[in-house]
Design a protein around this motif. Structure first.
Motif, PDB file in Angstrom:
ATOM      1  N   ASN A 569       0.836  -1.198   0.000  1.00  0.00           N
ATOM      2  CA  ASN A 569       0.000   0.000   0.000  1.00  0.00           C
ATOM      3  C   ASN A 569       0.870   1.247   0.000  1.00  0.00           C
ATOM      4  OD1 ASN A 569      -2.126  -1.708   2.297  1.00  0.00           O
ATOM      5  ND2 ASN A 569      -2.493  -1.434   0.117  1.00  0.00           N
ATOM      6  N   VAL A 570       0.417   2.294  -0.713  1.00  0.00           N
ATOM      7  CA  VAL A 570       1.092   3.582  -0.701  1.00  0.00           C
ATOM      8  C   VAL A 570       0.082   4.674  -0.377  1.00  0.00           C
ATOM      9  CG1 VAL A 570       2.964   2.923  -2.247  1.00  0.00           C
ATOM     10  CG2 VAL A 570       0.839   3.788  -3.220  1.00  0.00           C
ATOM     11  N   ALA A 571       0.572   5.734   0.250  1.00  0.00           N
ATOM     12  CA  ALA A 571      -0.277   6.867   0.625  1.00  0.00           C
ATOM     13  C   ALA A 571       0.584   8.116   0.652  1.00  0.00           C
ATOM     14  CB  ALA A 571      -0.917   6.622   1.988  1.00  0.00           C
ATOM     15  N   PHE A 572      -0.052   9.262   0.836  1.00  0.00           N
ATOM     16  CA  PHE A 572       0.664  10.536   0.877  1.00  0.00           C
ATOM     17  C   PHE A 572       0.243  11.346   2.090  1.00  0.00           C
ATOM     18  CE2 PHE A 572       1.137   9.417  -3.547  1.00  0.00           C
ATOM     19  CZ  PHE A 572       2.419   9.851  -3.848  1.00  0.00           C
ATOM     20  N   ASP A 573       1.184  12.145   2.590  1.00  0.00           N
ATOM     21  CA  ASP A 573       0.825  13.151   3.575  1.00  0.00           C
ATOM     22  C   ASP A 573       0.579  14.472   2.850  1.00  0.00           C
ATOM     23  OD1 ASP A 573       3.358  14.334   3.097  1.00  0.00           O
ATOM     24  OD2 ASP A 573       4.279  13.262   4.759  1.00  0.00           O
ATOM     25  N   GLY A 574       0.201  15.487   3.597  1.00  0.00           N
ATOM     26  CA  GLY A 574      -0.156  16.757   2.983  1.00  0.00           C
ATOM     27  C   GLY A 574       0.987  17.469   2.307  1.00  0.00           C
ATOM     28  N   ALA A 575       2.229  17.108   2.647  1.00  0.00           N
ATOM     29  CA  ALA A 575       3.397  17.732   2.031  1.00  0.00           C
ATOM     30  C   ALA A 575       3.857  16.991   0.785  1.00  0.00           C
ATOM     31  CB  ALA A 575       4.540  17.802   3.043  1.00  0.00           C
ATOM     32  N   GLY A 576       3.181  15.896   0.444  1.00  0.00           N
ATOM     33  CA  GLY A 576       3.531  15.154  -0.755  1.00  0.00           C
ATOM     34  C   GLY A 576       4.574  14.080  -0.545  1.00  0.00           C
ATOM     35  N   ASN A 577       4.896  13.730   0.706  1.00  0.00           N
ATOM     36  CA  ASN A 577       5.806  12.621   0.969  1.00  0.00           C
ATOM     37  C   ASN A 577       5.085  11.291   0.777  1.00  0.00           C
ATOM     38  OD1 ASN A 577       8.208  14.139   1.966  1.00  0.00           O
ATOM     39  ND2 ASN A 577       6.761  14.798   3.543  1.00  0.00           N
ATOM     40  N   LEU A 578       5.773  10.334   0.194  1.00  0.00           N
ATOM     41  CA  LEU A 578       5.215   9.019  -0.071  1.00  0.00           C
ATOM     42  C   LEU A 578       5.388   8.128   1.155  1.00  0.00           C
ATOM     43  CD1 LEU A 578       4.054   7.008  -2.238  1.00  0.00           C
ATOM     44  CD2 LEU A 578       6.438   6.423  -2.741  1.00  0.00           C
ATOM     45  N   TRP A 579       4.308   7.469   1.572  1.00  0.00           N
ATOM     46  CA  TRP A 579       4.345   6.499   2.661  1.00  0.00           C
ATOM     47  C   TRP A 579       4.099   5.118   2.069  1.00  0.00           C
ATOM     48  CZ3 TRP A 579       4.536   7.719   8.147  1.00  0.00           C
ATOM     49  CH2 TRP A 579       4.724   9.083   8.393  1.00  0.00           C
ATOM     50  N   ILE A 580       4.864   4.139   2.511  1.00  0.00           N
ATOM     51  CA  ILE A 580       4.836   2.805   1.917  1.00  0.00           C
ATOM     52  C   ILE A 580       4.640   1.762   3.014  1.00  0.00           C
ATOM     53  CG2 ILE A 580       6.076   1.135   0.501  1.00  0.00           C
ATOM     54  CD1 ILE A 580       7.827   3.508  -0.495  1.00  0.00           C
ATOM     55  N   ALA A 581       3.611   0.929   2.868  1.00  0.00           N
ATOM     56  CA  ALA A 581       3.375  -0.196   3.766  1.00  0.00           C
ATOM     57  C   ALA A 581       3.824  -1.477   3.075  1.00  0.00           C
ATOM     58  CB  ALA A 581       1.896  -0.285   4.135  1.00  0.00           C
ATOM     59  N   THR A 582       4.390  -2.398   3.838  1.00  0.00           N
ATOM     60  CA  THR A 582       4.973  -3.605   3.247  1.00  0.00           C
ATOM     61  C   THR A 582       4.191  -4.860   3.595  1.00  0.00           C
ATOM     62  OG1 THR A 582       6.457  -4.063   5.111  1.00  0.00           O
ATOM     63  CG2 THR A 582       7.260  -2.561   3.392  1.00  0.00           C
ATOM     64  N   ASP A 583       4.392  -5.892   2.769  1.00  0.00           N
ATOM     65  CA  ASP A 583       3.726  -7.184   2.944  1.00  0.00           C
ATOM     66  C   ASP A 583       4.677  -8.296   2.520  1.00  0.00           C
ATOM     67  OD1 ASP A 583       2.111  -9.413   2.969  1.00  0.00           O
ATOM     68  OD2 ASP A 583       0.988  -8.860   1.173  1.00  0.00           O
ATOM     69  N   GLY A 584       5.439  -8.849   3.467  1.00  0.00           N
ATOM     70  CA  GLY A 584       6.277  -9.994   3.132  1.00  0.00           C
ATOM     71  C   GLY A 584       7.701  -9.921   3.624  1.00  0.00           C
ATOM     72  N   MET A 585       8.060  -8.878   4.394  1.00  0.00           N
ATOM     73  CA  MET A 585       9.458  -8.724   4.814  1.00  0.00           C
ATOM     74  C   MET A 585       9.974  -9.846   5.716  1.00  0.00           C
ATOM     75  SD  MET A 585      10.710  -4.851   4.970  1.00  0.00           S
ATOM     76  CE  MET A 585      10.225  -4.501   6.636  1.00  0.00           C
ATOM     77  N   PRO A 586       9.134 -10.496   6.544  1.00  0.00           N
ATOM     78  CA  PRO A 586       9.695 -11.568   7.374  1.00  0.00           C
ATOM     79  C   PRO A 586      10.385 -12.658   6.560  1.00  0.00           C
ATOM     80  CG  PRO A 586       7.541 -10.957   8.195  1.00  0.00           C
ATOM     81  CD  PRO A 586       7.723 -10.227   6.888  1.00  0.00           C
ATOM     82  N   GLY A 587       9.844 -12.982   5.391  1.00  0.00           N
ATOM     83  CA  GLY A 587      10.416 -14.045   4.578  1.00  0.00           C
ATOM     84  C   GLY A 587      11.485 -13.600   3.609  1.00  0.00           C
ATOM     85  N   THR A 588      11.627 -12.271   3.405  1.00  0.00           N
ATOM     86  CA  THR A 588      12.620 -11.792   2.439  1.00  0.00           C
ATOM     87  C   THR A 588      13.833 -11.161   3.098  1.00  0.00           C
ATOM     88  OG1 THR A 588      11.448  -9.680   2.229  1.00  0.00           O
ATOM     89  CG2 THR A 588      10.897 -11.417   0.632  1.00  0.00           C
ATOM     90  N   LEU A 589      13.604 -10.394   4.174  1.00  0.00           N
ATOM     91  CA  LEU A 589      14.713  -9.733   4.863  1.00  0.00           C
ATOM     92  C   LEU A 589      14.843 -10.144   6.326  1.00  0.00           C
ATOM     93  CD1 LEU A 589      14.488  -6.066   3.485  1.00  0.00           C
ATOM     94  CD2 LEU A 589      16.126  -7.840   2.837  1.00  0.00           C
ATOM     95  N   GLY A 590      13.852 -10.896   6.841  1.00  0.00           N
ATOM     96  CA  GLY A 590      13.908 -11.311   8.233  1.00  0.00           C
ATOM     97  C   GLY A 590      13.450 -10.259   9.218  1.00  0.00           C
ATOM     98  N   TRP A 591      12.738  -9.225   8.737  1.00  0.00           N
ATOM     99  CA  TRP A 591      12.212  -8.171   9.591  1.00  0.00           C
ATOM    100  C   TRP A 591      10.687  -8.220   9.609  1.00  0.00           C
ATOM    101  CZ3 TRP A 591      16.311  -6.660  11.989  1.00  0.00           C
ATOM    102  CH2 TRP A 591      17.513  -6.439  11.326  1.00  0.00           C
ATOM    103  N   CYS A 592      10.088  -7.683  10.669  1.00  0.00           N
ATOM    104  CA  CYS A 592       8.641  -7.503  10.686  1.00  0.00           C
ATOM    105  C   CYS A 592       8.240  -6.514   9.597  1.00  0.00           C
ATOM    106  CB  CYS A 592       8.183  -6.966  12.042  1.00  0.00           C
ATOM    107  SG  CYS A 592       8.177  -8.174  13.377  1.00  0.00           S
ATOM    108  N   ASP A 593       7.023  -6.681   9.070  1.00  0.00           N
ATOM    109  CA  ASP A 593       6.519  -5.703   8.107  1.00  0.00           C
ATOM    110  C   ASP A 593       6.380  -4.346   8.780  1.00  0.00           C
ATOM    111  OD1 ASP A 593       6.227  -6.803   5.480  1.00  0.00           O
ATOM    112  OD2 ASP A 593       4.752  -8.185   6.318  1.00  0.00           O
ATOM    113  N   ALA A 594       6.371  -3.292   7.957  1.00  0.00           N
ATOM    114  CA  ALA A 594       6.564  -1.954   8.510  1.00  0.00           C
ATOM    115  C   ALA A 594       5.898  -0.895   7.643  1.00  0.00           C
ATOM    116  CB  ALA A 594       8.063  -1.666   8.649  1.00  0.00           C
ATOM    117  N   LEU A 595       5.939   0.347   8.143  1.00  0.00           N
ATOM    118  CA  LEU A 595       5.483   1.529   7.419  1.00  0.00           C
ATOM    119  C   LEU A 595       6.653   2.492   7.295  1.00  0.00           C
ATOM    120  CD1 LEU A 595       3.144   3.208   6.155  1.00  0.00           C
ATOM    121  CD2 LEU A 595       2.753   4.155   8.448  1.00  0.00           C
ATOM    122  N   TYR A 596       6.863   3.010   6.090  1.00  0.00           N
ATOM    123  CA  TYR A 596       7.990   3.883   5.776  1.00  0.00           C
ATOM    124  C   TYR A 596       7.495   5.199   5.197  1.00  0.00           C
ATOM    125  CZ  TYR A 596      10.649  -0.502   5.938  1.00  0.00           C
ATOM    126  OH  TYR A 596      11.204  -1.691   6.322  1.00  0.00           O
TER     127      TYR A 596
END
Length: 674
Positions: A569-596
């Motif tokens: 999923n992707v979203a924006f804040d009012g300043a136009g910054n991109l926010w990215i939600a992840t699905d699958g990081m435990p199996g690819t990088l070994g981290w919990c999924d996250a929001l960036y």
């Protein structure tokens, strides 16, 4: 709130793309184990000649070894070092980007076996609403061991995904009151009931509970003050549950067509339920759009004839999830057209609980991740959509009628009639140091006429994938959320991953074989007009470990960014910054999924850093950015780990002391005064 931290053995049974086998089973019907539905012969390579060498020849020359190690055939000049002025020595993976509205310091990744929600220093989080919370004044409280279909139809649904938030609203104004709507995508049957190992173990009543837990939840919310968390309001006047037995109207050219008619609905104009609702979008007129995604898995196709391959093209090849035991319509042999009644974009008026939601056939039928709206220069509504399947496509719909400010009744008709297109991307070669190029929107339906030889308008809209195959769009790496920036108007699309792409199939728009980490692509439509049928594009993020030479963060210094994988999923804040939600990081990088968060303009473009992480087994969904100090996130399928069960609990999220994980929508907010 204080978050308990519980360590568990690291997971080792991830399937392709990084998911657990439980996720693969319930999210998408084990799609990664199935044949790729798109067997069309659309080319993978553009025709652009760069430096006197065709793209095909250049990729062949560089990609011989890549077939064995899963690497791209070529790397960008800026992948190992920052572009001039982009982040050298600034440490912006932790510090707020200069001139942005990102008022937090990034957090470190969380190991995949940790049962906790992590947020930045100075922030807190709390659940807004969880699976089973009662919506109406007389709805019983959630009781895990005594669930009923009747109660679930009046309680918050299961796995939460896309989230929409309205501040105040009709009949409920004020800075501390609002309305929250969110998708309930699918269920984890083995986590909902004790003693379940497969659908064969489910009773008829349990199947009905599961069906009732799908759909959409709408609830009023309130908070004490600007420094406290939002929380659902039981008995709110606008509270509502839509589930598999809720009636939906049908609009557009395919409404009433022979392809949508069933024994229960001989007119083909009234559909019961909505399924596997994933992402969505808010319209300029304030309604809620929801995409029906992996609907195919709910239908038992055993013994169903498929002479023209339509079922296979839509992945309708499984034995279902047992729903046909309680409703014949989920058996393809008994009701062959019922499956055609799912895979649409749904529109709901969240402010009116008495309104009938609709399914818009003009936007085509496929595995909709969602639909997001922007207005064209002349005032029409443009809807952007991704088909979440390996090697499938990105689409755009443009309404015939124009948006009228303040006329909600009129605007709610905009998605009933218009033109449908599919995207073709062409690369311009690697010599410029970027994955980029030009593109065009190829017509499928224009001015009420089919542009696909041999197919009527109704056929194009009911079997949109097959229609698109015929016109030659670009096969993408699982295109999911597609969002326009509210500041620049540029479009950003998340390509979550595609582990089936080989070195012989890479192109500039999908530049990595065995693409388990995914990427994000930016589209700039010509003239800045969403009504344009041509565009330029570039990849702004090639996800993965920043130490991997394949990764790319819009030219930013990779020593100063966070690791990321599987953008969803992707979203924006009012300043136009991109926010990215992840699905699958435990199996690819070994981290919990996250929001960036990642700026996409200026010298800090590409300065990706992590805002929060979700618990073990969970996915980050539906981010809604209320402001630099306030973010709403859906935490989907907590504890979804192979071997987990109600008697072998892996996650206690949201830590309410009831002993079982409950998917929830949470609010992360700054602790003011600290």
């Amino acid at each position: 709130m204080t978050t308990p931290v519980r360590m568990l053995p690291l997971l080792t049974s991830a399937h392709e793309g990084g998911r657990s086998s439980m996720t693969c089973q319930y999210r998408c019907g084990n799609a990664c184990a199935q044949d790729v539905p798109n067997t069309s012969d659309n080319e993978y390579f553009g025709d652009i000649v760069a430096a006197g060498v065709t793209r095909r020849a250049a990729l062949r020359a560089g990609g011989v070894g890549a077939a064995f190690v899963g690497l791209t055939a070529w790397t960008l000049p800026q992948t190992a070092a920052a572009a001039p002025g982009k982040g050298k020595g600034k440490g912006l993976a932790k510090k707020p980007a200069k001139g942005s509205a990102l008022g937090f310091e990034g957090i470190a990744p969380t190991p995949a076996n940790v049962d906790a929600v992590k947020v930045p220093e100075g922030f807190a989080w709390a659940p807004i609403i969880s699976w089973g919370d009662p919506l109406f004044a007389d709805t019983p409280a959630f009781d895990f061991d005594n669930q009923t279909p009747e109660a679930q139809r009046e309680q918050a649904g299961y796995n939460c995904d896309y989230v929409q938030f309205h501040l105040g609203g009709a009949g409920n104004n004020g800075a501390h009151k609002g309305l929250l709507a969110f998708n309930n995508e699918y269920t984890n049957d083995e986590l909902m009931f004790r003693g379940i190992s497969s659908s064969d173990d489910l009773t008829d009543e349990q199947l009905e509970i599961i069906m009732a837990a799908h759909g959409i939840t709408i609830t009023e919310v309130a908070r004490r003050n600007a420094s406290s968390a939002w929380r659902w309001v039981q008995g709110g006047k606008r509270n509502r549950r839509l589930h598999t037995d809720s009636p939906f109207a049908v609009t557009g050219p395919a409404a009433g067509s022979a392809h949508l008619r069933t024994k229960a609905d001989p007119r083909g104009e009234r559909i019961l339920g909505t399924l596997n609702n994933c992402a969505g979008g808010e319209t300029p007129w304030g309604t809620y759009l929801s995409g029906e995604e992996n609907f195919n898995q709910y239908f038992d196709a055993t013994g169903a004839p498929d002479p023209d391959g339509k079922l296979k093209r839509y992945g309708i090849t499984s034995s279902g999830r047992g729903w046909e035991r309680v409703q014949d319509r989920f058996s393809v042999t008994k009701e062959p057209n019922e499956v055609n009644r799912f895979g649409w974009v749904v529109e709901v008026d969240p402010e009116d609980p008495t309104s009938t939601p609709v399914k818009h056939t003009s936007l085509g039928r496929f595995k909709h991740e969602g639909a997001t709206i922007a207005l064209t220069a002349d005032g029409r509504a443009a809807a952007y959509m991704g088909d979440d399947e390996r090697f499938d496509y990105i689409y755009k719909f443009i309404s015939k009628a124009k948006y009228v400010e303040g006329d909600k009744k009129h605007n709610m008709t905009l998605l009933t009639e218009g033109d449908l297109y599919v995207a073709k991307l062409t690369g311009d070669g690697a010599a410029d140091g970027e994955y980029d190029g030009t593109g065009q929107w190829l017509p499928l339906v224009v001015d009420g006429r089919s542009k696909v030889p041999g197919m009527s308008v109704e056929e194009v809209l009911v079997w949109t994938r097959i229609a698109a195959d015929k016109v030659g769009p670009t096969k993408m790496d699982r295109p999911e959320d597609v969002q326009p920036s509210p500041v620049t108007g540029k479009i950003y699309a998340a390509m979550t991953n595609n582990t089936r792409r080989t070195a012989a199939q890479i192109d500039e728009a999908n530049p990595r074989a065995n693409n388990k980490h995914g990427h994000v692509t930016e589209f700039t439509e010509d003239g800045g007009d969403h009504g344009s049928l041509t565009f330029t594009w570039k990849i702004v993020l090639v996800a993965g470990d920043p130490n991997d030479p394949q990764t790319y963060f819009d030219g930013y210094d990779k020593s100063e960014v966070s690791p990321i994988s599987c953008p969803d999923n992707v979203a924006f804040d009012g300043a136009g910054n991109l926010w990215i939600a992840t699905d699958g990081m435990p199996g690819t990088l070994g981290w919990c999924d996250a929001l960036y968060a990642m700026p996409v303009e200026g010298e800090d473009s590409g300065a990706l850093r992590q805002f929060l992480s979700v618990p073990v087994g969970a996915e980050t969904c539906g981010p809604t950015i209320l402001g630099p100090d306030s973010v709403i996130v859906a935490v989907q399928h907590p504890g979804e780990v192979d071997g987990a069960s109600p008697d072998n609990v892996v996650s206690q999220f949201p830590y309410r002391g009831d002993g079982q994980p409950r998917p929830s929508v949470i609010h992360a907010y700054r602790r003011h005064g600290r």
